[in-house]
Design a protein around this motif. Structure first.
Motif, PDB file in Angstrom:
ATOM      1  N   UNK A 208       0.958  -1.077   0.127  1.00 30.65           N
ATOM      2  CA  UNK A 208      -0.165  -0.066   0.102  1.00 30.65           C
ATOM      3  C   UNK A 208       0.897   1.370   0.050  1.00 30.65           C
ATOM      4  N   UNK A 209       2.116   1.181   0.510  1.00 32.59           N
ATOM      5  CA  UNK A 209       2.956   2.137   0.641  1.00 32.59           C
ATOM      6  C   UNK A 209       4.383   1.760   0.606  1.00 32.59           C
ATOM      7  N   UNK A 210       5.164   2.429  -0.167  1.00 33.55           N
ATOM      8  CA  UNK A 210       6.460   1.872  -0.578  1.00 33.55           C
ATOM      9  C   UNK A 210       7.227   2.534   0.625  1.00 33.55           C
ATOM     10  N   UNK A 211       8.691   1.913   0.728  1.00 35.26           N
ATOM     11  CA  UNK A 211       9.561   2.385   1.713  1.00 35.26           C
ATOM     12  C   UNK A 211       9.469   3.957   2.172  1.00 35.26           C
ATOM     13  N   UNK A 212       9.768   4.922   1.048  1.00 36.54           N
ATOM     14  CA  UNK A 212       9.510   6.234   1.250  1.00 36.54           C
ATOM     15  C   UNK A 212       8.415   6.788   2.117  1.00 36.54           C
ATOM     16  N   UNK A 213       7.264   6.261   1.751  1.00 37.89           N
ATOM     17  CA  UNK A 213       5.739   6.533   2.142  1.00 37.89           C
ATOM     18  C   UNK A 213       5.982   6.095   3.813  1.00 37.89           C
ATOM     19  N   UNK A 214       6.314   4.799   3.870  1.00 39.72           N
ATOM     20  CA  UNK A 214       6.248   4.265   5.401  1.00 39.72           C
ATOM     21  C   UNK A 214       7.247   4.971   6.198  1.00 39.72           C
ATOM     22  N   UNK A 215       8.385   5.206   5.645  1.00 39.39           N
ATOM     23  CA  UNK A 215       9.597   6.279   6.334  1.00 39.39           C
ATOM     24  C   UNK A 215       8.726   7.542   6.814  1.00 39.39           C
ATOM     25  N   UNK A 216       8.173   8.127   6.089  1.00 41.19           N
ATOM     26  CA  UNK A 216       7.312   9.473   6.245  1.00 41.19           C
ATOM     27  C   UNK A 216       6.415   9.206   7.077  1.00 41.19           C
ATOM     28  N   UNK A 217       5.568   8.147   7.168  1.00 44.59           N
ATOM     29  CA  UNK A 217       4.313   8.058   7.792  1.00 44.59           C
ATOM     30  C   UNK A 217       4.715   7.452   9.197  1.00 44.59           C
ATOM     31  N   UNK A 218       5.459   6.431   9.320  1.00 49.55           N
ATOM     32  CA  UNK A 218       5.862   5.910  10.496  1.00 49.55           C
ATOM     33  C   UNK A 218       7.274   5.960  10.958  1.00 49.55           C
ATOM     34  N   UNK A 219       8.176   6.250  10.289  1.00 49.58           N
ATOM     35  CA  UNK A 219       9.725   6.423  10.737  1.00 49.58           C
ATOM     36  C   UNK A 219      10.404   4.957  10.713  1.00 49.58           C
ATOM     37  N   UNK A 220       9.516   4.084  10.229  1.00 45.47           N
ATOM     38  CA  UNK A 220      10.122   2.522   9.873  1.00 45.47           C
ATOM     39  C   UNK A 220      10.824   2.712   8.971  1.00 45.47           C
ATOM     40  N   UNK A 221      12.133   2.153   8.835  1.00 41.60           N
ATOM     41  CA  UNK A 221      13.092   1.790   7.772  1.00 41.60           C
ATOM     42  C   UNK A 221      12.648   0.185   7.238  1.00 41.60           C
ATOM     43  N   UNK A 222      12.537   0.404   5.901  1.00 42.73           N
ATOM     44  CA  UNK A 222      12.122  -1.069   5.225  1.00 42.73           C
ATOM     45  C   UNK A 222      12.738  -1.199   3.931  1.00 42.73           C
ATOM     46  N   UNK A 223      12.865  -2.274   3.325  1.00 43.10           N
ATOM     47  CA  UNK A 223      12.853  -2.275   1.827  1.00 43.10           C
ATOM     48  C   UNK A 223      11.953  -2.885   1.126  1.00 43.10           C
ATOM     49  N   UNK A 224      12.183  -2.806  -0.237  1.00 45.39           N
ATOM     50  CA  UNK A 224      11.152  -3.494  -0.942  1.00 45.39           C
ATOM     51  C   UNK A 224      10.561  -4.922  -0.814  1.00 45.39           C
ATOM     52  N   UNK A 225      11.602  -5.635  -0.642  1.00 38.22           N
ATOM     53  CA  UNK A 225      11.266  -7.227  -0.580  1.00 38.22           C
ATOM     54  C   UNK A 225      10.591  -7.470   0.667  1.00 38.22           C
ATOM     55  N   UNK A 226      11.225  -6.857   1.773  1.00 39.06           N
ATOM     56  CA  UNK A 226      10.409  -6.973   3.199  1.00 39.06           C
ATOM     57  C   UNK A 226       8.956  -6.729   3.217  1.00 39.06           C
ATOM     58  N   UNK A 227       8.898  -5.518   2.658  1.00 35.60           N
ATOM     59  CA  UNK A 227       7.778  -4.889   2.665  1.00 35.60           C
ATOM     60  C   UNK A 227       6.711  -5.550   1.669  1.00 35.60           C
ATOM     61  N   UNK A 228       6.986  -5.802   0.489  1.00 34.87           N
ATOM     62  CA  UNK A 228       6.007  -6.301  -0.470  1.00 34.87           C
ATOM     63  C   UNK A 228       6.481  -7.068  -1.436  1.00 34.87           C
ATOM     64  N   UNK A 229       7.739  -7.901  -1.467  1.00 35.85           N
ATOM     65  CA  UNK A 229       8.162  -8.852  -2.361  1.00 35.85           C
ATOM     66  C   UNK A 229       7.409 -10.037  -2.302  1.00 35.85           C
ATOM     67  N   UNK A 230       7.589 -10.926  -3.482  1.00 38.33           N
ATOM     68  CA  UNK A 230       7.036 -12.145  -3.979  1.00 38.33           C
ATOM     69  C   UNK A 230       7.043 -13.130  -2.448  1.00 38.33           C
ATOM     70  N   UNK A 231       8.537 -13.077  -2.343  1.00 33.84           N
ATOM     71  CA  UNK A 231       9.012 -14.071  -1.180  1.00 33.84           C
ATOM     72  C   UNK A 231       8.268 -13.901   0.085  1.00 33.84           C
TER      73      UNK A 231
END
Length: 532
Positions: A208-231
């Motif tokens: 729903x929100x990529x790493x930049x939006x998550x960072x802005x909204x919650x302060x959480x650091x994440x990457x594409x795969x952990x946030x929404x990758x196929x695996x």
């Protein structure tokens, strides 16, 4: 004998002139189709390929059964707008593991597959077709969601896409999402709302929100795969039903999903229909370059219907409308075709009766347009043209058998409605490059405005400016002419595509096959009041 005899002189100068004019129009349409095929242009196509990815139409080609047609819909969507022709989306009907499906594919070479207002209109039209004909929907997804600068035109109506996916599923119509890349923000709900979801290792990104939006909204650091990758979606969230190692594997999985749907048509495909006796190539030379010149629609019918066999109805009554029974690729149809352009009272009553008969027989109707509308004038008004035209429009509006419309020539005024134009919800509507459609012809419309302006000046006791009148007429004629052309109308999705006349039988056959996924049932006595 009910087999039509052609009187078309294919060696004559008139035929040659008509053919030349049609070929020129086809070349112009082909140039516009090429713009849609080009997607985002050479730079972005090259970049996409460098990432080891297939183009949208390549994905479709590998998805459908070998050597089967793909009927692309609305390829000119967005023409004449500020957006690229094709609207960054491919839609159409194709056969997957023997099952006719409605297929959509984002074009990621064009602004990352982002949806603009015309993408939305095109997608909603595709869903209409899936609903009406109960076609399983396969979405080939790679999109960054809404094109943000145009969000004001997308956000509110865009909810219709989410609504459609849930309603398709509720109606028992399968939905399959194959995610090849980004499917973010609102786009994440396409797989989220689909019955079956396939994701590609290292490629799919659904959140729903990529790493930049998550960072802005919650302060959480994440990457594409952990946030929404196929695996992650395959192992943790459970959003992915099937995990593919690459694009080809994803398409293979999609084909297997469709094969396991246990999907059956309401009516089996008919076998071995006899082709027309006359060559479809000759369809190029039938419609005159000048639509004021009439042509015999039987010459078209003879090159479209099975065995050129046509049982004409009321052949001696209301002769400027041809009606009759035939088959196309084995499917029974009733055909209504304009002959001399104008619809009189007799033609209107004939059409109303014929439409009722088609509903009694549960037979789909094919409308072949070449009409300037219903006849006007004192004698015709006194003869009841309004109520007789209303009978025809009433019959078309309340008919429940599927309607297929093809605009061959003119399609003006209320005649467009009576012959089942877009507002009357034909299952499919296509146009030839020779077609034109508007409230009336350019010269007539400009002339009416001139007469009204002249009368207004006279009523005020003012001198009439003849130079200004001449300039106005030229301007209006040019405007209406440009807005009557099929490329303009197709760009606004007022048809489902501009087709080569030679493909008419094939296109109608694909549509009739799709239509017969559900039972064909006419209305029994459910028409409105006919004014007699």
């Amino acid at each position: 004998m009910t087999v039509l005899t052609s009187r078309l002189d294919t060696s004559g100068a008139e035929y040659a002139a008509h053919r030349t004019a049609m070929l020129e129009r086809l070349d112009a349409i082909a140039a516009e189709h090429a713009r849609a095929l080009a997607g985002g242009g050479e730079k972005y196509v090259t970049r996409h390929r460098a990432r080891g990815k297939l183009l949208a139409r390549e994905r479709v080609e590998l998805l459908i059964d070998p050597d089967t047609p793909f009927l692309e819909l609305s390829p000119l969507a967005g023409w004449g707008s500020d957006y690229t022709v094709g609207a960054s989306l491919v839609t159409g009907i194709g056969v997957i593991e023997g099952v006719e499906c409605l297929i959509t594919a984002n074009d990621p070479t064009l602004r990352g597959g982002a949806s603009n207002p015309w993408t939305l209109k095109k997608a909603l039209r595709a869903n209409e077709i899936a609903f009406a004909n109960r076609l399983p929907v396969v979405s080939l997804v790679e999109s960054g969601g809404a094109d943000l600068p145009s969000q004001k035109e997308i956000f509110i109506p865009g909810g219709g896409l989410f609504r459609d996916l849930t309603r398709l599923s509720a109606a028992g119509i399968p939905t399959v999402a194959v995610v090849f890349g980004n499917s973010t923000a609102g786009g994440a709900y396409v797989p989220g709302l689909s019955d079956h979801v396939i994701m590609v290792e290292g490629r799919s990104k659904v959140f729903l929100g990529g790493p930049p939006l998550v960072k802005m909204a919650t302060g959480e650091e994440s990457d594409d795969e952990a946030l929404g990758g196929a695996e992650m979606h395959a192992r943790v969230s459970g959003l992915a039903d099937y995990f593919a190692v690459d694009e080809l594997d994803a398409l293979r999985s999609a084909r297997r999903v469709v094969a396991r749907l246990n999907w059956r048509k309401a009516q089996p495909d008919p076998g071995g229909a006899e082709p027309p006796l006359y060559n479809e190539e000759e369809l190029l030379g039938i419609v005159p370059g000048d639509l004021k010149v009439p042509f015999d629609p039987r010459e078209v019918i003879a090159r479209v219907v099975d065995g050129s066999d046509f049982d004409e109805f009321k052949a001696r009554y209301g002769s400027s409308l041809v009606a009759g029974w035939a088959g196309i690729h084995g499917y029974p149809v009733g055909v209504l075709a304009n002959a001399q352009g104008v619809l009189f009272s007799e033609e209107s009553q004939k059409a109303a009766q014929f439409i009722q008969l088609a509903n009694q027989r549960d037979v789909p109707l094919v409308f072949l347009h070449n009409t300037t509308g219903y006849m006007v004038g004192q004698a015709y008004e006194q003869g009841g043209i309004i109520k007789h035209g209303a009978m025809m429009i009433n019959a078309v509006a309340n008919s429940r058998v599927p309607h297929l419309s093809v605009l061959m020539g003119a399609s003006y005024g209320a005649g467009h409605y009576g012959m089942c134009g877009r507002a009357f919800d034909p299952r499919f509507l296509f146009a030839w490059p020779s077609a034109k459609s508007a409230v009336m012809g350019p010269q007539q419309l400009a002339g009416v405005l001139s007469i009204v302006a002249r009368a207004s000046a006279e009523a005020k006791g003012l001198a009439y400016d003849e130079e200004a009148d001449a300039a106005l007429r030229v301007m209006v004629e040019q405007q209406i002419e440009s807005e009557s052309l099929p490329v303009f109308l197709s760009g606004r999705l007022y048809d489902d595509g501009v087709i080569d006349p030679r493909d008419t039988r094939t296109v109608l056959g694909v549509c009739l096959s799709a239509i017969h996924t559900v039972p064909v049932e006419g209305v029994r006595g459910g028409f409105g009041v006919f004014r007699m």
